[in-house]
Each structure stands twice: as structure tokens, then as C-alpha cells.
Design an enzyme around this catalytic site. Sequence first.
Site, PDB file in Angstrom:
ATOM      1  N   GLY A 255      41.098   5.328 -26.646  1.00 21.65           N
ATOM      2  CA  GLY A 255      40.815   6.133 -27.868  1.00 21.65           C
ATOM      3  C   GLY A 255      41.546   7.265 -28.308  1.00 21.65           C
ATOM      4  O   GLY A 255      40.996   8.031 -29.153  1.00 21.65           O
ATOM      5  N   GLU A 297      42.610   3.572 -20.648  1.00 22.50           N
ATOM      6  CA  GLU A 297      42.830   2.177 -21.311  1.00 22.50           C
ATOM      7  C   GLU A 297      43.475   2.523 -22.645  1.00 22.50           C
ATOM      8  O   GLU A 297      42.987   2.132 -23.821  1.00 22.50           O
ATOM      9  CB  GLU A 297      41.557   1.356 -21.519  1.00 22.50           C
ATOM     10  CG  GLU A 297      41.027   1.014 -20.284  1.00 22.50           C
ATOM     11  CD  GLU A 297      39.663   0.281 -20.413  1.00 22.50           C
ATOM     12  OE1 GLU A 297      39.179  -0.261 -19.452  1.00 22.50           O
ATOM     13  OE2 GLU A 297      38.895   0.417 -21.390  1.00 22.50           O
ATOM     14  N   GLY A 299      45.620   1.979 -25.993  1.00 20.55           N
ATOM     15  CA  GLY A 299      46.121   0.872 -26.804  1.00 20.55           C
ATOM     16  C   GLY A 299      46.944   1.642 -27.971  1.00 20.55           C
ATOM     17  O   GLY A 299      47.861   1.432 -27.923  1.00 20.55           O
ATOM     18  N   CYS A 372      44.351 -11.044 -54.089  1.00 20.80           N
ATOM     19  CA  CYS A 372      43.616 -11.025 -55.092  1.00 20.80           C
ATOM     20  C   CYS A 372      42.332 -10.236 -54.747  1.00 20.80           C
ATOM     21  O   CYS A 372      41.294 -10.842 -54.814  1.00 20.80           O
ATOM     22  CB  CYS A 372      43.268 -12.475 -55.305  1.00 20.80           C
ATOM     23  SG  CYS A 372      44.720 -13.414 -55.725  1.00 20.80           S
ATOM     24  N   GLU A 373      42.463  -8.917 -54.667  1.00 21.75           N
ATOM     25  CA  GLU A 373      41.244  -8.066 -54.422  1.00 21.75           C
ATOM     26  C   GLU A 373      41.566  -6.619 -54.905  1.00 21.75           C
ATOM     27  O   GLU A 373      42.657  -6.234 -54.313  1.00 21.75           O
ATOM     28  CB  GLU A 373      41.015  -8.290 -53.104  1.00 21.75           C
ATOM     29  CG  GLU A 373      39.776  -7.491 -52.721  1.00 21.75           C
ATOM     30  CD  GLU A 373      39.221  -8.256 -51.332  1.00 21.75           C
ATOM     31  OE1 GLU A 373      39.319  -9.203 -51.153  1.00 21.75           O
ATOM     32  OE2 GLU A 373      38.486  -7.352 -50.694  1.00 21.75           O
ATOM     33  N   TYR A 402      46.622  -2.217 -34.143  1.00 27.19           N
ATOM     34  CA  TYR A 402      45.688  -3.057 -34.900  1.00 27.19           C
ATOM     35  C   TYR A 402      46.069  -3.436 -36.428  1.00 27.19           C
ATOM     36  O   TYR A 402      45.493  -3.346 -37.466  1.00 27.19           O
ATOM     37  CB  TYR A 402      44.224  -1.997 -35.205  1.00 27.19           C
ATOM     38  CG  TYR A 402      43.818  -1.832 -33.677  1.00 27.19           C
ATOM     39  CD1 TYR A 402      43.109  -2.526 -32.808  1.00 27.19           C
ATOM     40  CD2 TYR A 402      44.046  -0.251 -33.256  1.00 27.19           C
ATOM     41  CE1 TYR A 402      42.680  -2.272 -31.733  1.00 27.19           C
ATOM     42  CE2 TYR A 402      43.316  -0.095 -32.038  1.00 27.19           C
ATOM     43  CZ  TYR A 402      43.075  -0.841 -31.312  1.00 27.19           C
ATOM     44  OH  TYR A 402      42.543  -0.667 -29.891  1.00 27.19           O
TER      45      TYR A 402
HETATM   46  N1  LLP Z   1      39.246  -0.114 -23.944  1.00 28.30           N
HETATM   47  C1  LLP Z   1      38.115  -0.627 -24.688  1.00 28.30           C
HETATM   48  C2  LLP Z   1      37.040  -0.843 -23.857  1.00 28.30           C
HETATM   49  C3  LLP Z   1      38.002  -0.696 -26.077  1.00 28.30           C
HETATM   50  O1  LLP Z   1      37.049  -1.314 -26.741  1.00 28.30           O
HETATM   51  C4  LLP Z   1      39.229  -0.484 -26.819  1.00 28.30           C
HETATM   52  C5  LLP Z   1      39.451  -0.409 -28.124  1.00 28.30           C
HETATM   53  C6  LLP Z   1      40.293   0.389 -26.007  1.00 28.30           C
HETATM   54  C7  LLP Z   1      40.247   0.499 -24.755  1.00 28.30           C
HETATM   55  C8  LLP Z   1      41.414   0.877 -26.973  1.00 28.30           C
HETATM   56  O2  LLP Z   1      41.303   1.846 -27.638  1.00 28.30           O
HETATM   57  P1  LLP Z   1      42.625   2.643 -28.236  1.00 28.30           P
HETATM   58  O3  LLP Z   1      43.238   3.491 -27.127  1.00 28.30           O
HETATM   59  O4  LLP Z   1      43.412   1.665 -29.051  1.00 28.30           O
HETATM   60  O5  LLP Z   1      41.883   3.615 -29.326  1.00 28.30           O
HETATM   61  N2  LLP Z   1      40.554  -1.683 -34.981  1.00 28.30           N
HETATM   62  C9  LLP Z   1      40.073  -0.283 -34.864  1.00 28.30           C
HETATM   63  C10 LLP Z   1      40.306   0.216 -33.358  1.00 28.30           C
HETATM   64  C11 LLP Z   1      39.151  -0.701 -32.534  1.00 28.30           C
HETATM   65  C12 LLP Z   1      39.130  -0.211 -31.185  1.00 28.30           C
HETATM   66  C13 LLP Z   1      38.370  -1.168 -30.357  1.00 28.30           C
HETATM   67  N3  LLP Z   1      38.570  -0.936 -28.943  1.00 28.30           N
HETATM   68  C14 LLP Z   1      41.387   0.366 -35.392  1.00 28.30           C
HETATM   69  O6  LLP Z   1      42.080  -0.299 -36.305  1.00 28.30           O
HETATM   70  O7  LLP Z   1      41.274   1.724 -35.713  1.00 28.30           O
END
Ligand code: LLP
Length: 443
Positions: A255, A297, A299, A372-373, A402
Site C-alpha cells: 500500500g 507486500e 506492489g 467508445c465512451e 495496475y
Molecule cells: N497485499 C495485499 C493483500 C493486497 O491486497 C495488495 C493490493 C497489496 C499487497 C499490494 O498493494 P500495493 O503495494 O500495490 O498498493 N487497482 C488498485 C490497487 C488495488 C490494490 C489491491 N491490493 C489501483 O490501481 O490503485
Amino acid sequence: MSAFDPAVFSRNSRFEIDHLTIGGIAASDLAEQFGTPLFVVDEADFKERAASWKSALESAFGENAGSVYYAAKSFISKEIARWVDVVGIGLDVCSGGELAVAEAVNFPAEKIELHGNNKSESEIRQAISYGVKTIVVDSFAEIERVERIAKESGKVQRVLIRVTPGVEAHTHEFISTAHEDVKFGFSLASGAAWDAIAAIRNEPALQLVGLHSHIGSQIFQSEGFAAAAGKLIGLLARYRDTYGQELPELDLGGGYGIAYIPGENTLDPFEVLKELAVVVTSECERAKIAVPQISIEPGRAIVGPTTTTLYTVGTTKEVALDEGLSRRYVAVDGGMSDNIRPALYGAEYLAIIANRLPLGPTCNTRIVGKHCESGDILIREINLSADVAPGDLLAIPATGAYGRSMASNYNHLPRPAVIAVSSGVARIIVRRELIADLLALEI
Ligand code: LLP
């Protein structure tokens, strides 16, 4: 503003006199060779960011540092999984498909965690048979399923409990996960998390190793992580008081926020983890428990800033607004199918002209896709050079997380290729989809 900003582009991106280069290659050469839209990943930047989260965790928590698990959902491919392995961090997967990518490159099973609020039996079976290190259990039904499948396989599966600690993270509602009214995890306040502990302890095929929480995504205030950690440590203390043992692991999820537009700052892993370590250490002292192994974690914070999307401008048009104002619409050859984030979350991005030096004044511009939106908007408002014209190349940075991973085939657009660039060499890591790939699905 639409100028090159090193804080938002990948580390090996430069604006050299009159054009953008990434990893030592001109963006226009990449576009010519590989076509557009194109995701360009700065390989060295990815590896450096992944490695710095690892060193930051180790430096903040010392011997209590657990693992960094790269969140595959942000973007995974076989080559990315190899980089993650080379850097020596783990992988968080949340579906059989993501796990299959890891399996395809023999990613070490003992460095994989499986997540998900509705893992299917076959996903659980796949994970247990591959031997993943940890399954993060999310519901009572799943505790029963994991236990049954582990027993059938003659294995004892390590599990973490996903706890919903009731912390409101300051981010978009759709990407905030740890307040009470969400589909994820066991609520702390309702007692469900405590009941899950008892349920798992009753099952010899499950080994409870600790707790997990993920409070949301694109978070900048470390208070949210600290508050969640504090609540989970409270639960660890209650466990010790009741069962006379300590749970050894605490996973605080991902996050960590990144910069998308000028003026924003990507969180520094060393700073944020140091702050977190202070809170974790003092909360553990207060609760009189040993500091558990802390895992995270990230991402987005690893892959997000490393990637730039290149688009070709197709059309432009001028629209009169009220009070004598006007807006220029600049349409590119992709859009919401390769970046749904502006439409879904109101996410903001920067764009620059990548193939030449912009001339003359800027004007109020909206960058849109070809779908188309009317909601197919990549950038709602930006001051872009007024001379932008069909054939120009636009670069939108910070699209690594993402973007490709949430890409769709809306309007039957094939999904873009992903290329890796490093020291002047570019190579395809995920090839461009072809219309033939889409037609091949049809019976
Ligand atoms: N761990 C868990 C259990 C998660 O559900 C997520 C993300 C992460 C780690 C990684 O989070 P990060 O470090 O990438 O923020 N599609 C959305 C983000 C959805 C995140 C879902 N879970 C966007 O584009 O902002």
C-alpha cells in the site's frame, strides 16, 4: 504542467535536449520498433526498488525482518518473476493464474504467499501441491477448505490470518480495505479474528504462524500502517495471554504510495519502515511480547514508478467552453483498456510530448483514449503544448502498477506489449496481443 519531471519518471529516463530517452533509448525509437501503445519498463529501476525495500526492511527490523513479498497483482509476467527472484525477495500471488506465472519460471515455492478472499478449491490445491510457504486465510469456509486439502495432500500448511483491523486508510474507497465493512479478512472488532485463531488451532493440518493485514493502497501517511500494526500486536498479546505461546510472524501488507504527478513524492522505503519499526517495537514492549518477524507486500511501490506508457496521438479537436474558454482534446491510440485507473479511481497522471521539444504556449488539454465512451479519459486536465499534433508521441509515466495488469480488451483492442529497457537494449517481455489472439478464443 507537462514538462519532464524526474520525480515521476523512472530513474533511467532523461529528457535529452529535444526528446525523451528511457534506459538509454529514444522513446521514438522504441515506438517505431515496437509500436504503440507500449509499456516500457526500466529494468534496473525495478531491481533497485525491489532491492531497496529488502534492505530497508532489514535495516529497520534487523533480525526481526521477515520477507518482502512483491505483490504480483500490481504487474506480473515471467520475466518480472525472474527479476523478483534475482533480487531475492518473495512473491505474493492471489490467484491460480498469478501462481502459474511463478510456477512457469520455477519461482521458489518457499518464497510464495497465497492471498485472496475467495480462493477456489483448485487454487488451494495448486498452491499446496506447489508447496507455497504461506496461505493467508480469509474466511471460515476457507479454513475448512485449506485444512481438508492439506490433510488430503499429507501436508501441514503454514497459514496467516488476514485481519481487518478497522483502520481507515486515507485513499480511494475502492482501494481501501481495512475498515470494517469490506469483503476481506476477519474483523477484529466483531471477534471473528479471535474465533479464526481458535478454529485454526483445532486443525492439525494447519500451522498458524501469525497475522496479516493490508489496509489499502496508495497510502502516504504512515499512521495508517502504524495503527494497524498496533491493533494486530494487541491481538498477538491476547494470543500469548490465552495460549501461553507467541505467534512468530506479522505481515503488514502493501500500500506504499508513489508519485504520479509533479509535487507528489514516492514514499522512501527506509523512512517509512524506520517509522513503522519504532511503532512496532514500542507496541511490542508495551504488550510485553517479542517483536515478531515483520513482512511486507509492496506492489505499486516497486513496479509503479518504473514504467512509462508511450502513445501516438491520432486526432485533436478544439471544444468551446463557457466564458470564452476552450479545451483541446488529444486522442491517443489506447485509453481505458490499458489504464483504467483514471476512470475507476479518478487517478491523475502526467503526460509529456516525448518525440520533440514542445514549441509555443500551452493550452488546457484533455487526453482521451480511443474507446467508445466519454469516460475514456486518461488525463482530465493538463497544460500541454498547444502545438501537439497527430503523429506526436506522448509519454505517461508511473503506469507500471495496475496498468497492464488491469488491462482489458474493451472494443476488442489487443493489449499492449511490455518491453524492458536497460543500458541501451530493449527487449519484449510480454508481446503485443494480436486480433488473432482474440479471435482464437472464439468457437
Ligand atoms: N497485499 C495485499 C493483500 C493486497 O491486497 C495488495 C493490493 C497489496 C499487497 C499490494 O498493494 P500495493 O503495494 O500495490 O498498493 N487497482 C488498485 C490497487 C488495488 C490494490 C489491491 N491490493 C489501483 O490501481 O490503485
